[in-house]
Write a protein that holds these residues in place. Structure first.
Motif, PDB file in Angstrom:
ATOM      1  N   LYS A   1      -6.182   9.255  -1.257  1.00 23.84           N
ATOM      2  CA  LYS A   1      -7.010   8.228  -0.628  1.00 23.84           C
ATOM      3  C   LYS A   1      -8.419   8.754  -0.397  1.00 23.84           C
ATOM      4  O   LYS A   1      -9.409   8.055  -0.667  1.00 23.84           O
ATOM      5  CB  LYS A   1      -6.377   7.796   0.702  1.00 23.84           C
ATOM      6  CG  LYS A   1      -7.186   6.757   1.456  1.00 23.84           C
ATOM      7  CD  LYS A   1      -6.491   6.389   2.768  1.00 23.84           C
ATOM      8  CE  LYS A   1      -7.328   5.390   3.549  1.00 23.84           C
ATOM      9  NZ  LYS A   1      -6.674   5.024   4.844  1.00 23.84           N
TER      10      LYS A   1
ATOM     11  N   TRP B   1      -5.693   1.907  -6.153  1.00 27.13           N
ATOM     12  CA  TRP B   1      -7.021   2.101  -5.590  1.00 27.13           C
ATOM     13  C   TRP B   1      -8.137   1.642  -6.522  1.00 27.13           C
ATOM     14  O   TRP B   1      -9.207   1.255  -6.060  1.00 27.13           O
ATOM     15  CB  TRP B   1      -7.224   3.557  -5.180  1.00 27.13           C
ATOM     16  CG  TRP B   1      -6.851   3.739  -3.743  1.00 27.13           C
ATOM     17  CD1 TRP B   1      -5.647   4.092  -3.238  1.00 27.13           C
ATOM     18  CD2 TRP B   1      -7.708   3.510  -2.630  1.00 27.13           C
ATOM     19  NE1 TRP B   1      -5.685   4.106  -1.866  1.00 27.13           N
ATOM     20  CE2 TRP B   1      -6.939   3.761  -1.461  1.00 27.13           C
ATOM     21  CE3 TRP B   1      -9.026   3.125  -2.473  1.00 27.13           C
ATOM     22  CZ2 TRP B   1      -7.465   3.626  -0.182  1.00 27.13           C
ATOM     23  CZ3 TRP B   1      -9.553   2.996  -1.204  1.00 27.13           C
ATOM     24  CH2 TRP B   1      -8.774   3.245  -0.066  1.00 27.13           C
TER      25      TRP B   1
ATOM     26  N   ASN C   1       0.811  -1.222   0.000  1.00 27.09           N
ATOM     27  CA  ASN C   1       0.000   0.000   0.000  1.00 27.09           C
ATOM     28  C   ASN C   1       0.842   1.270   0.000  1.00 27.09           C
ATOM     29  O   ASN C   1       0.290   2.371  -0.030  1.00 27.09           O
ATOM     30  CB  ASN C   1      -0.931   0.009   1.217  1.00 27.09           C
ATOM     31  CG  ASN C   1      -1.984  -1.078   1.142  1.00 27.09           C
ATOM     32  OD1 ASN C   1      -2.430  -1.436   0.050  1.00 27.09           O
ATOM     33  ND2 ASN C   1      -2.383  -1.614   2.278  1.00 27.09           N
TER      34      ASN C   1
ATOM     35  N   LYS D   1      -8.570  -1.848  -5.600  1.00 26.85           N
ATOM     36  CA  LYS D   1      -9.313  -1.963  -4.338  1.00 26.85           C
ATOM     37  C   LYS D   1     -10.792  -1.666  -4.548  1.00 26.85           C
ATOM     38  O   LYS D   1     -11.664  -2.339  -3.993  1.00 26.85           O
ATOM     39  CB  LYS D   1      -8.734  -1.002  -3.293  1.00 26.85           C
ATOM     40  CG  LYS D   1      -7.372  -1.381  -2.766  1.00 26.85           C
ATOM     41  CD  LYS D   1      -6.968  -0.435  -1.646  1.00 26.85           C
ATOM     42  CE  LYS D   1      -5.654  -0.849  -1.021  1.00 26.85           C
ATOM     43  NZ  LYS D   1      -5.295   0.013   0.124  1.00 26.85           N
TER      44      LYS D   1
ATOM     45  N   PHE E   1     -10.707   8.633  -3.529  1.00 32.76           N
ATOM     46  CA  PHE E   1     -11.334   7.363  -3.880  1.00 32.76           C
ATOM     47  C   PHE E   1     -12.356   6.919  -2.845  1.00 32.76           C
ATOM     48  O   PHE E   1     -13.394   6.345  -3.198  1.00 32.76           O
ATOM     49  CB  PHE E   1     -10.257   6.295  -4.078  1.00 32.76           C
ATOM     50  CG  PHE E   1      -9.460   6.495  -5.338  1.00 32.76           C
ATOM     51  CD1 PHE E   1      -9.974   6.115  -6.564  1.00 32.76           C
ATOM     52  CD2 PHE E   1      -8.218   7.108  -5.297  1.00 32.76           C
ATOM     53  CE1 PHE E   1      -9.253   6.313  -7.728  1.00 32.76           C
ATOM     54  CE2 PHE E   1      -7.497   7.315  -6.453  1.00 32.76           C
ATOM     55  CZ  PHE E   1      -8.011   6.923  -7.678  1.00 32.76           C
TER      56      PHE E   1
ATOM     57  N   TYR F   1      -0.648   5.124  -7.637  1.00 31.32           N
ATOM     58  CA  TYR F   1      -1.578   5.088  -6.506  1.00 31.32           C
ATOM     59  C   TYR F   1      -3.006   4.938  -7.012  1.00 31.32           C
ATOM     60  O   TYR F   1      -3.820   4.227  -6.413  1.00 31.32           O
ATOM     61  CB  TYR F   1      -1.431   6.369  -5.683  1.00 31.32           C
ATOM     62  CG  TYR F   1      -2.053   6.298  -4.305  1.00 31.32           C
ATOM     63  CD1 TYR F   1      -1.398   5.667  -3.260  1.00 31.32           C
ATOM     64  CD2 TYR F   1      -3.304   6.857  -4.054  1.00 31.32           C
ATOM     65  CE1 TYR F   1      -1.956   5.592  -2.006  1.00 31.32           C
ATOM     66  CE2 TYR F   1      -3.872   6.792  -2.796  1.00 31.32           C
ATOM     67  CZ  TYR F   1      -3.189   6.156  -1.768  1.00 31.32           C
ATOM     68  OH  TYR F   1      -3.761   6.087  -0.523  1.00 31.32           O
TER      69      TYR F   1
END
Length: 406
Positions: free
Chosen positions: A360, A327, A206, A330, A363, A323
């Motif tokens: 972060k 995401w 991560n 994810k 998202f 990044y």
């Protein structure tokens, strides 16, 4: 059952009981005596030439249990926690609590001021008193514990052995960590299980950082613990300091969690570090700061304090793209996201100036928004349009924050 003996309370608390007359029955062998609280407490407190509260409280407890051995402890006693860790139940037979409102938790909490607990350990029945009183001179609260137990032996040392063994094990247990990390905050040390759990959840996958940057940071950590012989051969102290710098939200804390997890070494977490580490052999100090300009120069630029400094800059275009890809993977576990390949490039371009924390948030807020819209049974919006709207909102938030700091 033992009723908590109110005659051990200091006079300042007993005065509030003038309207009633408390009676306590205690046994001396087979003989029972009825003791009025004021007969026992007030004359001793007000007529004495000394007001040594602790001595009087403890002596009153011992008078009520003349056939039992005792150990008195002034320091913070981890006995209750240790007993519970051994799956032994403590029966609180009487207690006096103070209730206060915890604004941080938004709920009432209670603090045990006086209490009497009973438990059995090693086939021996124990009584544990907690006594607490106001220290007007130091503007604080004094606490003392009295552990009582039956015992046999040829001398005092043998008769107190089982009680001292129990306390020794309790203190040894309290000093060891079991899925916890020692934390120093507000002037005291305590064991934090939530911090340990957060470390276990940390994952290097991560961390989206420059490969060389992360390799150097990992090498500095691992070579320190494996290089004691090198330090000894050079006749230099075996200690090292790493200082992680940079604006908030760019991976400093998460990097420390990953390093702690991967090295599996005992750790101490200090929220505000001012103590010297000159003599601490075998200690790797890792510190972080969002504002290095506020650190005293004797700490920031003195090699013996922090030998290596790593600056966590705002992520570059390529790191923002990586990044974003992380995401998207994810997000697909929660809700299928169908972004065109070139749109990932657009996200990286539009998020210039974003920290990883803001990336972060981008998202997370996007997924929450799409989930909310699905509950309203609205038609599916263009996912790319929704993402652009979230980026625009966060850009405005960042600009507003920058304007406030100018």
């Amino acid at each position: 059952m033992h009723r908590f003996p109110l005659q051990v309370l200091p006079a300042i608390l007993a005065v509030a009981l003038v309207a009633s007359y408390w009676v306590y029955q205690t046994e001396y062998g087979d003989q029972k005596k009825t003791l009025g609280i004021f007969d026992q407490l007030l004359p001793g407190q007000f007529n004495s030439s000394t007001q040594y509260t602790q001595f009087k409280l403890v002596q009153n407890v011992l008078r009520m249990h003349p056939d039992m051995q005792h150990v008195v402890v002034e320091t913070n006693l981890p006995l209750s926690e240790y007993i519970k860790s051994q799956n032994i139940q403590i029966k609180v037979t009487d207690h006096y609590r103070i209730h206060e409102f915890d604004q941080g938790l938004s709920k009432m909490k209670s603090t045990l001021r006086f209490g009497l607990g009973e438990f059995t350990w090693a086939e021996t029945d124990f009584l544990l008193y907690k006594l607490c009183w106001q220290n007007e001179l130091l503007m604080g609260v004094n606490i003392v514990y009295v552990l009582l137990f039956p015992s046999e032996g040829n001398n005092l040392s043998e008769r107190r052995q089982i009680g001292e063994d129990l306390l020794r094990l309790a203190f040894e247990w309290s000093y060891n960590v079991n899925q916890e990390i020692w934390m120093f905050s507000n002037g005291m040390w305590f064991k934090d299980k939530k911090l340990w759990q957060a470390v276990q959840l940390a994952d290097r996958a991560n961390l989206v950082l420059n490969d060389e940057f992360t390799a150097n940071l990992k090498r500095d950590t691992e070579t320190f613990f494996s290089g004691r012989e090198v330090y000894d051969s050079l006749e230099i102290p075996w200690k090292r300091g790493l200082l992680l710098l940079g604006p908030p939200g760019n991976g400093k804390t998460e990097s420390i969690k990953v390093l702690l997890k991967e090295n599996d070494k005992p750790a101490l977490y200090v929220k505000s570090f001012k103590s010297s580490t000159e003599e601490n052999a075998g200690i790797l100090t890792i510190a972080t700061s969002n504002h290095p300009e506020l650190i005293d120069d004797s700490i920031l630029n003195r090699p013996s304090r922090f030998d290596v400094k790593y600056t966590f800059e705002l992520p570059t275009h390529e790191l923002r793209k990586q990044y974003t890809e992380l995401w998207i993977k994810k997000a697909n576990r929660v809700s299928h996201v169908n972004f065109r390949d070139h749109f990932l490039e657009e996200i990286a371009e539009q998020t210039e100036g974003f920290s990883f924390a803001f990336m972060k948030e981008l998202f997370v807020s996007y997924l929450l928004r799409t989930a909310h819209e699905s509950t309203l049974e609205k038609g599916k919006d263009d996912p790319e349009a929704t993402m652009r709207a979230q980026i625009k909102q966060l850009v405005a938030q960042i600009k507003a924050g920058e304007a406030q700091t100018e």
